[in-house]
Design an enzyme around this catalytic site. Structure first.
Site, PDB file in Angstrom:
ATOM      1  N   HIS A   2       0.918  -1.222  -0.049  1.00 52.32           N
ATOM      2  CA  HIS A   2      -0.020  -0.152   0.022  1.00 52.32           C
ATOM      3  C   HIS A   2       0.787   1.222  -0.199  1.00 52.32           C
ATOM      4  O   HIS A   2       2.008   1.261   0.521  1.00 52.32           O
ATOM      5  CB  HIS A   2      -0.863   0.028   1.217  1.00 52.32           C
ATOM      6  CG  HIS A   2      -2.033   0.968   1.364  1.00 52.32           C
ATOM      7  ND1 HIS A   2      -1.886   2.326   1.408  1.00 52.32           N
ATOM      8  CD2 HIS A   2      -3.207   0.634   0.895  1.00 52.32           C
ATOM      9  CE1 HIS A   2      -3.023   2.874   1.150  1.00 52.32           C
ATOM     10  NE2 HIS A   2      -4.027   1.902   0.889  1.00 52.32           N
ATOM     11  N   ASP A  60      -7.965  -5.252   0.163  1.00 47.39           N
ATOM     12  CA  ASP A  60      -8.481  -6.355  -0.884  1.00 47.39           C
ATOM     13  C   ASP A  60      -8.083  -7.662  -0.750  1.00 47.39           C
ATOM     14  O   ASP A  60      -8.607  -8.594  -1.140  1.00 47.39           O
ATOM     15  CB  ASP A  60      -8.040  -5.806  -2.040  1.00 47.39           C
ATOM     16  CG  ASP A  60      -8.462  -4.473  -2.473  1.00 47.39           C
ATOM     17  OD1 ASP A  60      -7.858  -3.282  -2.670  1.00 47.39           O
ATOM     18  OD2 ASP A  60      -9.749  -4.172  -2.260  1.00 47.39           O
TER      19      ASP A  60
HETATM   20  C1  SDX Z   1      -6.354   0.124  -2.744  1.00 46.86           C
HETATM   21  O1  SDX Z   1      -4.533   4.507  -2.052  1.00 46.86           O
HETATM   22  C2  SDX Z   1      -5.498   3.838  -1.410  1.00 46.86           C
HETATM   23  O2  SDX Z   1      -5.882   4.339  -0.160  1.00 46.86           O
HETATM   24  C3  SDX Z   1      -6.072   2.844  -1.941  1.00 46.86           C
HETATM   25  C4  SDX Z   1      -6.909   1.999  -1.274  1.00 46.86           C
HETATM   26  C5  SDX Z   1      -8.326   2.796  -0.815  1.00 46.86           C
HETATM   27  O3  SDX Z   1      -9.038   2.254  -0.047  1.00 46.86           O
HETATM   28  O4  SDX Z   1      -8.516   3.890  -1.815  1.00 46.86           O
HETATM   29  O5  SDX Z   1      -6.356   1.460  -0.178  1.00 46.86           O
HETATM   30  C6  SDX Z   1      -7.388   0.858  -2.006  1.00 46.86           C
HETATM   31  O6  SDX Z   1      -6.018   0.259  -3.843  1.00 46.86           O
HETATM   32  C7  SDX Z   1      -5.658  -0.852  -2.088  1.00 46.86           C
HETATM   33  C8  SDX Z   1      -4.208  -1.426  -2.943  1.00 46.86           C
HETATM   34  C9  SDX Z   1      -4.958  -2.596  -3.774  1.00 46.86           C
HETATM   35  N1  SDX Z   1      -3.808  -3.013  -4.653  1.00 46.86           N
HETATM   36  C10 SDX Z   1      -3.117  -4.146  -4.653  1.00 46.86           C
HETATM   37  O7  SDX Z   1      -3.391  -4.886  -3.885  1.00 46.86           O
HETATM   38  C11 SDX Z   1      -2.155  -4.476  -5.763  1.00 46.86           C
HETATM   39  C12 SDX Z   1      -0.854  -4.836  -5.593  1.00 46.86           C
HETATM   40  N2  SDX Z   1      -0.211  -3.843  -4.711  1.00 46.86           N
HETATM   41  C13 SDX Z   1       0.700  -3.004  -5.631  1.00 46.86           C
HETATM   42  O8  SDX Z   1       0.457  -3.003  -6.879  1.00 46.86           O
HETATM   43  C14 SDX Z   1       1.253  -1.893  -4.710  1.00 46.86           C
HETATM   44  O9  SDX Z   1       1.520  -2.375  -3.395  1.00 46.86           O
HETATM   45  C15 SDX Z   1       0.521  -0.570  -4.786  1.00 46.86           C
HETATM   46  C16 SDX Z   1       0.024  -0.125  -6.015  1.00 46.86           C
HETATM   47  C17 SDX Z   1      -0.749  -0.783  -3.732  1.00 46.86           C
HETATM   48  C18 SDX Z   1       1.211   0.541  -3.924  1.00 46.86           C
HETATM   49  O10 SDX Z   1       2.206   0.776  -4.967  1.00 46.86           O
HETATM   50  P1  SDX Z   1       3.331   1.807  -4.647  1.00 46.86           P
HETATM   51  O11 SDX Z   1       3.161   2.432  -3.472  1.00 46.86           O
HETATM   52  O12 SDX Z   1       3.687   2.736  -5.874  1.00 46.86           O
HETATM   53  O13 SDX Z   1       4.677   1.215  -4.360  1.00 46.86           O
HETATM   54  P2  SDX Z   1       5.755   0.506  -5.398  1.00 46.86           P
HETATM   55  O14 SDX Z   1       5.027   0.180  -6.473  1.00 46.86           O
HETATM   56  O15 SDX Z   1       6.801   1.577  -5.712  1.00 46.86           O
HETATM   57  O16 SDX Z   1       6.434  -0.570  -4.733  1.00 46.86           O
HETATM   58  C19 SDX Z   1       7.311  -0.477  -3.859  1.00 46.86           C
HETATM   59  C20 SDX Z   1       8.285  -1.658  -3.742  1.00 46.86           C
HETATM   60  C21 SDX Z   1       8.825  -2.107  -5.318  1.00 46.86           C
HETATM   61  O17 SDX Z   1       9.847  -2.915  -5.328  1.00 46.86           O
HETATM   62  P3  SDX Z   1      11.521  -2.373  -5.445  1.00 46.86           P
HETATM   63  O18 SDX Z   1      11.064  -1.515  -6.696  1.00 46.86           O
HETATM   64  O19 SDX Z   1      11.513  -1.293  -4.255  1.00 46.86           O
HETATM   65  O20 SDX Z   1      12.401  -3.328  -5.589  1.00 46.86           O
HETATM   66  O21 SDX Z   1       7.743  -2.859  -3.401  1.00 46.86           O
HETATM   67  C22 SDX Z   1       7.266  -3.730  -4.514  1.00 46.86           C
HETATM   68  C23 SDX Z   1       7.532  -3.056  -5.740  1.00 46.86           C
HETATM   69  O22 SDX Z   1       8.052  -3.944  -6.591  1.00 46.86           O
HETATM   70  N3  SDX Z   1       6.008  -4.253  -4.241  1.00 46.86           N
HETATM   71  C24 SDX Z   1       5.454  -5.590  -4.414  1.00 46.86           C
HETATM   72  C25 SDX Z   1       4.025  -5.470  -4.314  1.00 46.86           C
HETATM   73  N4  SDX Z   1       3.763  -4.097  -3.972  1.00 46.86           N
HETATM   74  C26 SDX Z   1       4.856  -3.292  -3.933  1.00 46.86           C
HETATM   75  N5  SDX Z   1       5.962  -6.620  -4.803  1.00 46.86           N
HETATM   76  C27 SDX Z   1       5.250  -7.694  -4.913  1.00 46.86           C
HETATM   77  N6  SDX Z   1       4.051  -7.664  -4.652  1.00 46.86           N
HETATM   78  C28 SDX Z   1       3.235  -6.292  -4.402  1.00 46.86           C
HETATM   79  N7  SDX Z   1       1.940  -6.561  -4.245  1.00 46.86           N
END
Ligand code: SDX
Length: 427
Positions: free
Chosen positions: A316, A373
């Site tokens: 998140h 989720d």
């Molecule tokens: C919601 O914003 C809100 O408030 C949203 C929400 C709401 O109520 O409105 O809470 C609802 O959208 C919840 C989130 C649902 N999405 C998912 O579950 C999809 C999977 N999660 C990701 O795609 C991700 O974690 C996000 C999109 C939720 C957050 O992405 P960020 O903050 O942009 O983080 P990032 O992509 O920069 O990740 C940081 C690191 C990266 O690795 P490095 O580049 O540092 O090596 O963490 C890794 C990412 O690759 N990473 C993951 C991961 N999420 C982040 N690696 C594996 N699996 C994951 N799920």
């Protein structure tokens, strides 16, 4: 005496610039950089706005480090445990929990407004049976702007709250009609004798003529425990500060567009699997993993920077601790697993993912925890809500948050049209 400015020094020309620090009632202070370009000739750069506050707001507070979420100052755990979704809607809209009389009149108003124009029903009927409910929802909410055009220029608070209650009341009906359309069965009209959440389940499940399937023990097919579970899910989804879809709603509202097309834009933004669409992807992912024995291999894929596989329902932007909503849903899952016969196989896979990920350095070092989720899908499946409807459930819960944020934006005299700048890297 606490200083209320900070100094930016440009080492290229040794010039220094002062900017005001604004303190929050809760959480981080902000540096007011609205004059940054004027003073320094440079833009700030923050892809995805990870460190940027876009507005002042008094609606929802999140402490990502502590895993804390409050609506109008009240903790989400308190609301999910001891208040209904309608009480939460009233709290978000009006800033206070309702008295018994206020709740009754609010509930009645939503029931009366839950019907939609017959022409809107025709529009929904024109979609192919294969249409995704989110596509029907965003289109039909845009169409609502044609039926309530007077909401474009709202003159006073009363009209504003009428506009807000109207969309909150109609979304469940539009979502239920979208679902019935996908089944190719007749739409079930709202029943004003039923509560908000019971009525939604009724519109999903009833037979033509509004008859409910009698179970062998003669009980009505919609059980109190199902209504309570779904009502809690709506409450947990009601608002969440300046997330992607809420920012979309505020951005569309900032151009002066009709409030309902702003909500429709929010629905479209929520559909993405990185946002609200994740709940649908979580179940698909658990089913793809198929068995607890396959979890480890998928965890390795999620960690592999060359593999775009991500653990859906994990991570998140704000929470660097457990999402308190995920905790509440996990608690609900444990309470319901026998009563609602939750899918134990999917739950075992989810629990194994959580068990490994919470110890694995890749996830721990990136503060990746289960989010809302990760758990909602198993409960929704047990409520016999089909997967393509999961994000539509999120929309029903979140509409009150979107419309409250839109009203706050419109009421703020400092609000401006959203228009960020860029770092130009072209020719
Ligand atoms: C919601 O914003 C809100 O408030 C949203 C929400 C709401 O109520 O409105 O809470 C609802 O959208 C919840 C989130 C649902 N999405 C998912 O579950 C999809 C999977 N999660 C990701 O795609 C991700 O974690 C996000 C999109 C939720 C957050 O992405 P960020 O903050 O942009 O983080 P990032 O992509 O920069 O990740 C940081 C690191 C990266 O690795 P490095 O580049 O540092 O090596 O963490 C890794 C990412 O690759 N990473 C993951 C991961 N999420 C982040 N690696 C594996 N699996 C994951 N799920």
């Amino acid at each position: 005496m606490k200083k209320d400015t900070c100094t930016f020094i440009n080492n290229r020309n040794n010039k220094s610039y002062e900017f005001k620090i604004l303190d929050a009632n809760r959480g981080p202070s902000v540096i007011d950089i609205s004059s940054f370009y004027k003073k320094t000739g440079m833009f700030t750069f923050d892809v995805g706005y990870t460190s940027t506050a876009s507005c002042k707001s008094a609606i929802t507070f999140i402490d990502g480090e502590k895993g804390e979420l409050r609506y109008r100052g009240i903790a989400i755990e308190e609301l999910a445990e001891n208040h209904s979704y309608l009480e939460t809607c009233f709290l978000l809209l009006y800033g206070l929990l309702p008295t018994e009389k206020q709740l009754l009149s609010f509930d009645l108003e939503l029931r009366h407004r839950s019907f939609i124009d017959e022409n809107l029903k025709t529009l929904i009927g024109a979609f192919p049976d294969t249409a995704h409910p989110m596509s029907i929802l965003s289109s039909s909410v845009t169409a609502l702007a044609s039926f309530y055009y007077e909401h474009l220029d709202i003159k006073n608070d009363e009209e504003c709250f009428e506009m807000a209650t109207r969309i909150i009341a109609k979304i469940p009906t539009l979502a239920a009609f979208a679902y019935r359309k996908s089944l190719g069965v007749p739409f079930i009209y709202p029943d004003i004798d039923k509560s908000f959440t019971e009525n939604f389940l009724y519109m999903l499940r009833a037979y033509p003529g509004g008859k409910m399937k009698r179970t062998v023990d003669g009980n009505d097919e919609i059980r109190a425990i199902e209504i309570k579970a779904l009502d809690t899910i709506f409450t947990l989804h009601a608002d969440h500060e300046q997330n992607a879809s809420t920012t979309t709603v505020r951005t569309v509202a900032s151009t002066g567009a009709h409030p309902y097309v702003a909500i429709s834009a929010g629905i479209s933004a929520l559909w993405g699997r990185a946002h609200g669409g994740a709940n649908e992807s979580v179940i698909a992912q658990l089913e793809m993993i198929g068995d607890v024995s396959n979890v480890d291999a998928f965890i390795e894929r999620a960690k592999d920077p060359h593999d775009d596989f991500r653990l859906m329902g994990f991570g998140h932007r704000v929470y660097k601790n457990f999402d308190p909503r995920a905790k509440a849903l996990k608690k609900l899952q444990d309470e319901l697993k026998d009563e609602l016969k939750l899918d134990s196989k999917l739950m075992q896979i989810a629990e194994r993912i959580e068990e490994i990920a919470l110890k694995d350095d890749y996830f721990v070092s990136r503060n990746l925890y289960p989010n809302i989720d990760f758990y909602s899908g198993v409960i929704l499946t047990a409520l016999r809500i089909e997967r393509p409807m999961f994000t539509a459930i999120f929309v029903i819960g979140r509409t009150v948050g979107w419309i409250t944020q839109l009203m706050e934006f419109r009421a703020d005299p400092a609000s401006k049209i959203t228009r960020p700048r860029q770092l130009y890297v072209g020719k």
